[in-house]
Enzyme design. Structure first.
Site, PDB file in Angstrom:
ATOM      1  CG  LEU A 110      -1.976  -1.072   1.351  1.00 16.70           C
ATOM      2  CD1 LEU A 110      -2.705  -0.959   2.691  1.00 16.70           C
ATOM      3  CD2 LEU A 110      -2.957  -0.995   0.195  1.00 16.70           C
ATOM      4  CG  ASP A 111       0.594   4.112  -3.113  1.00 15.72           C
ATOM      5  OD1 ASP A 111       1.384   3.229  -3.479  1.00 15.72           O
ATOM      6  OD2 ASP A 111      -0.227   4.673  -3.861  1.00 15.72           O
ATOM      7  CD  GLN A 112       3.092   8.806   2.063  1.00 17.63           C
ATOM      8  OE1 GLN A 112       2.862   8.795   3.280  1.00 17.63           O
ATOM      9  NE2 GLN A 112       2.719   9.799   1.268  1.00 17.63           N
ATOM     10  CB  THR A 114      -2.883   3.691   0.681  1.00 18.49           C
ATOM     11  OG1 THR A 114      -2.827   4.413  -0.549  1.00 18.49           O
ATOM     12  CG2 THR A 114      -4.103   2.793   0.666  1.00 18.49           C
ATOM     13  CG  HIS A 193       0.584   4.714  -7.715  1.00 19.29           C
ATOM     14  ND1 HIS A 193       1.461   5.723  -8.051  1.00 19.29           N
ATOM     15  CD2 HIS A 193       0.998   4.259  -6.511  1.00 19.29           C
ATOM     16  CE1 HIS A 193       2.355   5.866  -7.085  1.00 19.29           C
ATOM     17  NE2 HIS A 193       2.095   4.975  -6.143  1.00 19.29           N
TER      18      HIS A 193
END
Length: 253
Positions: A110-112, A114, A193
């Protein structure tokens, strides 16, 4: 299994360190609060409960965890800007098994910025099952978007949009406008993404993203951001069972 080997398998350090913990009287097993000081004492691993320096631990042959990822953490062992999500776990979970591939690994990323449900494990087959494009693993995302949602955007997300790295359209398995700025999206693919790029492709922008479910496993509101728990045996089985009639597909975001 000898007690020193049990401690080593659970991530309490090298065999020498584990042997030392036992010899120093820092380990007790079962209901007996008195320490076991012989590292070679054998115990049945299944269902074993032990204490290391007073902290209770349960033996797990394999680790299957659910972490509620907060914002501001990277899903990387070597983060570049933000702290690693692995720092949210106790040391033994980060050292299980020893060697270069020690500890649990994030199942996908997961993105930072998210938040939400992140699975972690030291079982390579489980990680492959959950991330391989051959399997159909639905993941549900709650996106807060900048502009009001409309029926056209929802329809396009369901029909499929083209991203800049693949001429083949990608589409949501399910999609609904929970409110004017709250989009609930279910994906079975795992592109970089993906949620943010799909939403951008229909003329909107994600301003907040939260993963609420993977493969039917729902993140409980009782588990606060930054907290983790063990998956139950039933949850692991449910995640790894093939969905009835599921064809080969792709899986994450």
């Amino acid at each position: 299994m000898q007690l020193q080997d049990i401690l080593f398998s659970q991530g309490f350090g090298t065999r020498r360190i584990c042997s030392g913990l036992v010899q120093q009287g820092l380990v007790s097993v079962g209901e007996d609060s008195s320490p076991c000081t012989d590292p070679s004492t054998a115990f049945k691993e299944e269902g074993l409960v032990f204490r290391v320096q007073g902290e209770v631990w349960h033996y797990h042959a394999r680790a299957y965890l659910l972490l509620h990822k907060p914002a501001g953490y990277e899903c990387s062992q070597k983060p570049s800007t933000y702290p690693s999500v692995y720092t949210l776990l106790p040391g033994p979970l980060r050292q299980r098994g020893g060697g270069a591939a020690a500890g649990v690994q994030a199942v996908g990323r997961l993105d930072q910025d998210t938040t939400g449900l992140l699975l972690m494990s030291d079982d390579g087959k489980f990680i492959h099952r959950m991330t391989s494009p051959r399997h159909h693993v639905p993941k549900v995302y709650e996106a807060q978007v900048k502009h009001p949602l409309d029926a056209r955007q929802i329809a396009r997300l369901l029909e499929g949009v083209v991203l800049d790295d693949d001429p083949k359209p990608v589409k949501a398995q399910a999609c609904e406008a929970v409110s004017e700025h709250h989009l609930r999206l279910t994906l079975t693919e795992g592109k970089y993404h993906q949620v943010k790029r799909m939403v951008a492709a229909v003329g909107n922008r994600v301003e907040g993203l939260h993963r609420s479910s993977i493969g039917g496993l729902v993140l409980s509101p009782d588990l606060k951001a930054g907290q983790w728990r063990w998956l139950t045996a039933a949850e692991v089985l449910a995640l790894t069972q093939k969905a009835p009639g599921a064809a080969s597909a792709q899986g994450g975001a």
